[in-house]
Enzyme design. Structure first.
Site: not given
Ligand code: GLN
Length: 473
Positions: A79, A154, A178
């Site tokens: 990532k 994400s 994510s």
């Molecule tokens: N979708 C969640 C957010 O927007 C979690 C994202 C994540 O785990 N980085 O915060």
């Protein structure tokens, strides 16, 4: 069987038996990336030179040693929030478009020490802000199972890279889901470890009290191999802890599986529910004891998360000012003007939204009403889970209320997008580990079962997931 379909264990076996070399496997992956990724968009950068150099090195180790680590010579993706020395690291944001990582994150050091081959850096919502990769400053990653749909987020690029055979495994990062949600959407295994289990040194911080790096892979066994390489105490991350990973295997017989009623309420797609209930039934048929449980404070999790996460994000993003760090608009009339112009240009709409919510919640006068209150509610959520873990070994529930949604479907409605995280964020608030296991499909769309364990019980989660994986085949 195609080389690209092989798991870590199978590739390792092939290396031991000299059926192919790491350079051959790596080239096969690089070729497939060239062929496929213009359509999928899993990668932000492909680190071809690094991958081939690492593969050559791995082949030397394979040729000279009888016993070498399982990850040696196996190609992976990372990532783009995680630093790989000498390579671009954008965190999916324009702010870091040209940033070159000056050192390796601890997890990358661990992978390199195990002979890993890094194919490239994967697409993500900027700094992790999102559930679909649609907020990425660079592109949207498409779901390999249906290219009109999102890969999740994400860590959507990491999940899609595995599902599209553009990497054998990946590292993701999970602040509110994510790793698990994109794993569920793309039909791969994803583990969010206990807070503190894996070092966060060298990862761009989103919410420092929530973030965890974890493995994404084709099988549970592979996820376990990766986890065992990256977990543990790191002197460079004061929140990381030392603990023993027990290899004890669990049995379904007598396993107490908690099923929280709050997770099967309004909003859950009936087809997703069917798949999760089927998995629960399979466990029951194999001797597990199903326990109805309740997490009464779960209803506050989303509100609580969307105060704490943006608050921490706004503090973490303060360092990107165009002087110390990041995109710089030097043509300002004074220092403040440089800050304003750099941040205005470098951050996208979602980053600005999070910074504004967070700064507001932390500002004097509002801190007690929002941030402090949210931290108090967080303790209640934590306590709910602790009460439940006195009665059960693991919890089974969905990862996401819906399968992968259409690209654009939620993009204009941030609240609708935030709702997609309803089943995953409570674990981050509590610091608990959880795994997404492919449990079935709605037409061609994969659906993940979430398996939650108590603190530092990754071994139990992985072992239960391994049993379920066999049952659901
Ligand atoms: N979708 C969640 C957010 O927007 C979690 C994202 C994540 O785990 N980085 O915060």
């Amino acid at each position: 069987m195609d080389i690209l379909d092989l798991t870590i264990t199978q590739l390792h076996d092939g290396f031991v038996k000299k059926q192919f070399t790491s350079v051959e496997v790596t080239k096969a992956y690089l070729d497939n990336i060239k062929k496929t990724d213009s359509e999928i968009g899993a990668y932000l950068s492909v680190t071809e030179d690094l991958a081939l150099a690492q593969a050559k090195k791995a082949d030397k180790i394979i040729a000279s040693k009888k016993d070498f680590p399982s990850l040696t010579g196996v190609p992976c993706s990372i990532k783009d929030a995680i630093l790989v020395e000498g390579e671009k690291c954008t965190a999916g944001s324009k702010m870091l478009e040209n940033y070159i990582a000056p050192y390796d994150a601890t997890v990358i050091k661990n992978l390199k020490n195990n002979g890993a081959v890094i194919l490239g850096k994967t697409n993500m919502d900027p700094f992790g802000f999102g559930s679909s990769t649609e907020n990425s400053a660079f592109k949207v990653t498409k779901n390999p199972h249906d290219k009109t749909r999102v890969a999740g987020g994400s860590s959507g690029g990491s999940a899609a890279s595995i599902a599209a055979n553009e990497a054998c495994y990946a590292l993701g990062e999970d602040t509110g889901g994510s790793i698990r949600q994109p794993s569920s959407f793309c039909g791969v295994v994803g583990l969010k470890p206990t807070y503190g289990a894996v070092s966060r040194h060298g990862v761009f911080a989103y919410g420092s009290s929530l973030d965890q790096i974890g493995p994404m892979a084709k099988t549970v066994e592979d996820a376990k191999i990766i986890f065992k390489v990256i977990f543990g105490k790191d002197p460079l991350d004061a929140t990381s802890v030392d603990y023993k990973f027990s290899n004890q295997e669990s049995s379904m017989k007598g396993m107490r599986i908690g099923v929280p009623k709050e997770y099967f309420a309004k909003g859950l797609d009936p087809e997703v529910e069917k798949i999760i209930k089927n998995a629960i039934n399979r466990a029951k048929e194999n001797g597990a004891k199903i326990v109805d449980i309740s997490l009464p404070n779960l209803k506050f999790a989303l509100a609580c998360y969307y105060v704490i996460a943006p608050s921490e994000a706004s503090a973490n993003l303060a360092r990107f000012d165009g002087i110390k760090y990041g995109l710089s608009e030097q043509a300002g009339k004074d220092l403040l003007d440089v800050y304003v112009k750099s941040r205005g240009k470098g951050f996208g709409a979602e980053e600005k939204r999070r910074i504004m919510i967070g700064t507001y919640a932390l500002s004097s006068g509002y801190y007690d009403a929002y941030y402090k209150k949210a931290e108090e509610v967080r303790q209640l959520i934590k306590q709910d889970f602790q009460n439940v873990f006195e009665k059960v070994d693991v919890i089974f529930c969905p990862v996401s209320p819906v399968p992968a949604f259409k690209i654009g479907e939620k993009a204009d409605d941030p609240l609708l997008m935030y709702l997609a995280d309803i089943y995953t964020i409570s674990l981050n608030l509590a610091g608990l580990p959880g795994l997404s296991l492919p449990a079935g499909k709605i037409d061609k769309l994969p659906v993940g079962l979430q398996i939650i364990g108590n603190y530092f019980e990754e071994n139990k989660i992985l072992s239960v997931a391994g049993l379920m994986e066999k049952m659901l085949l």
